[in-house]
Write a protein that holds these residues in place. Structure first.
Motif: not given
Length: 514
Positions: A194-199, A266-273
């Motif tokens: 997994i690759g994880v992108g915070i923000g 306003a946004s806090f995303f955690v994205s997982v590839a």
């Protein structure tokens, strides 16, 4: 720049990425293999996987039949003509597709028509950056649809099944990452990366996550908090018991890389590839004047050759396992005798059928008599030999859950007795298997060379208007091995593993990072 030479270099990069698993990935697979007990389903799966890696090396053919949507990340010195680089890459992609090193995967989203050469609106993906170095850095990832469909994005704060509330902090991020591994199950061809992108925002967050997959599996994150988080995830995700192909086992995750970027308040995303075990990612340094490859990237350390150990593992597993042979047409009585965990060998005829075929069969007659037959969820890589006959270059299973809306109805409508795919199916299909007398067989995802070797002849093809991956291929097979994971008695290994891994996920509810 010598564009002809640059095009040749890009062709080499495409072929190597499709057929030759990187050294760091091989080492991760070997480590996983060493952690499994001999004779288990996980060990058998990893034996097939390592055998497949070796066969792809020897055949110079795709490791997995789903060669994905080619994504290039390119850094160029100031003054390099990026328009010409794109043109050369397009030509190389088309040639690699013609040579059956890539499967034609570019489909018009409105008409469903396959371009046939992997070119079309938005494909391939090419992203440029400029830098002050004096060479061109080109990196390519081939990420298939099965793992791409298990990508996931979280918006914090949120409630997560099994884990409760995830807040806008490092502990909330931790929960999201663990949940991302749980939700993938075996559908993304675990064990995976997994690759994880915070923000970021929704699009830049996913891009950051995918960018992490270009890192070496064995690198160390320079950000101390992220390094600790990566180590934590690697240790604890493997306690979920999902295992290779979702069969259960000791290894569910082979790598975790995390990146961070700023966000708006306003946004806090955690994205997982999510990426499957067939982690096809390579890169080259190219001379901007000559177009020659100066250096191959991801080449540090030992290259694991799996030839002997893979053959021995598969042979040992077969000796220890009672294998049941089926040949179509299969009777309901034969199906009712099968139970979850049985290993089945298919000899004789089977038919491929993916998304387009299943949609078509809901409203139309089948082009062949499917009573008692076997459907294989597969979109093969095909080529024509000198006599004009079709040959199979790669033929692993696709993710079956996409066919859940159709599968049970189609089995009952046409009398189909067995379905082969990967990742399992849901309650609607399970109910139909029980009512009708059918079985679901899980093949090893990504093992496209292993299964292509079982296909002795292509007897015909129907519905080619849907494109090569979506056509109905008539395949004559010998020794095609798969595991019963859903039977006609209401049992599902996939449901069992999902339930047990969710229970294990709950142990990670309490805060870890303050």
């Amino acid at each position: 720049m010598n564009l002809e030479k640059f095009q040749e270099s890009m062709y080499q990069l495409i072929v190597e990425t499709s057929t030759n698993l990187p050294k760091d990935v091989r080492r991760a697979v070997k480590k996983a293999k060493q952690s499994e007990s001999a004779g288990t389903r996980a060990a058998m799966s990893l034996g097939t996987i390592t055998n497949n890696i070796q066969m792809a090396d020897e055949n110079i053919s795709p490791i997995c039949q789903d060669t994905g949507l080619p994504t290039f990340k390119i850094k160029t010195p100031v003054g390099v003509n990026q328009i010409k680089i794109k043109e050369a890459i397009y030509n190389a992609i088309a040639l690699a597709t013609k040579d059956a090193k890539l499967r034609p995967n570019s489909v018009d989203s409105l008409t469903g028509k396959n371009s046939g050469d992997n070119l079309g609106g938005g494909t391939p993906v090419i992203k440029f950056d400029q830098w002050e170095n004096d060479y061109i850095d080109v990196r390519l990832i081939l990420k298939g649809g099965g793992c791409e469909n298990k990508n996931i994005q979280y918006s914090l704060p949120c409630e997560l099944e099994g884990l409760g509330r995830a807040g806008r902090d490092l502990d909330g991020i931790r929960k999201c990452i663990l949940h991302s591994v749980y939700q993938a199950q075996g559908q993304g061809c675990s064990a995976g990366f997994i690759g994880v992108g915070i923000g970021g925002d929704r699009s830049s967050g996913y891009d950051l996550a995918k960018e992490q997959l270009f890192r070496s599996v064995e690198d160390v994150n320079p950000h101390e908090d992220l390094r600790k988080l990566e180590d934590y995830i690697m240790e604890n995700a493997n306690k979920l018991g999902i295992g290779t192909m979702g069969f259960g086992g000791e290894t569910t995750l082979l790598g975790c890389k995390i990146g961070v970027m700023n966000r708006i308040p306003a946004s806090f995303f955690v994205s997982v590839a999510y990426n499957c075990w067939a982690f096809r990612r390579l890169g080259v340094k190219v001379n901007p004047e000559t177009g020659d490859i100066q250096e191959w990237l991801y080449q540090d350390g030992e290259k694991i050759e799996f030839a002997n150990e893979a053959e021995n593992e598969v042979a040992a597993t077969k000796e220890e396992t009672n294998i049941i042979t089926l040949k179509a047409p299969i009777t309901e009585e034969q199906i009712r005798e099968l139970k979850v965990g049985d290993v089945v060998r298919i000899d004789g005829r089977m038919y491929t059928g993916r998304d387009a075929i299943h949609k078509y069969l809901m409203d139309n007659d089948a082009p062949v008599d499917l009573n008692g037959q076997v459907i294989y969820h597969c979109g093969p890589v095909m080529a024509k030999d000198e006599e004009g006959n079709w040959t199979v270059k790669a033929a692993g299973p696709t993710t079956s859950i996409r066919e859940e809306p159709y599968q049970g109805d189609i089995m009952k409508k046409f009398g189909i007795r067995a379905v082969i795919g990967k990742g399992g199916m849901g309650p609607k299909t399970l109910s139909a298997l029980q009512e009708h007398g059918g079985v679901y067989l899980n093949a090893i995802g990504g093992a496209a060379q292993y299964y292509a070797d079982c296909i002795k002849k292509v007897d015909g093809v129907d519905l080619t208007e849907f494109g090569i991956p979506e056509a109905m291929w008539h395949l004559n097979v010998e020794g095609f091995t798969a595991v019963v994971t859903m039977d006609s008695h209401g049992n599902s290994l996939h449901a069992d593993v999902d339930k047990s891994s969710l229970e294990k996920l709950a142990q990670f509810k309490e805060p870890v990072f303050k």
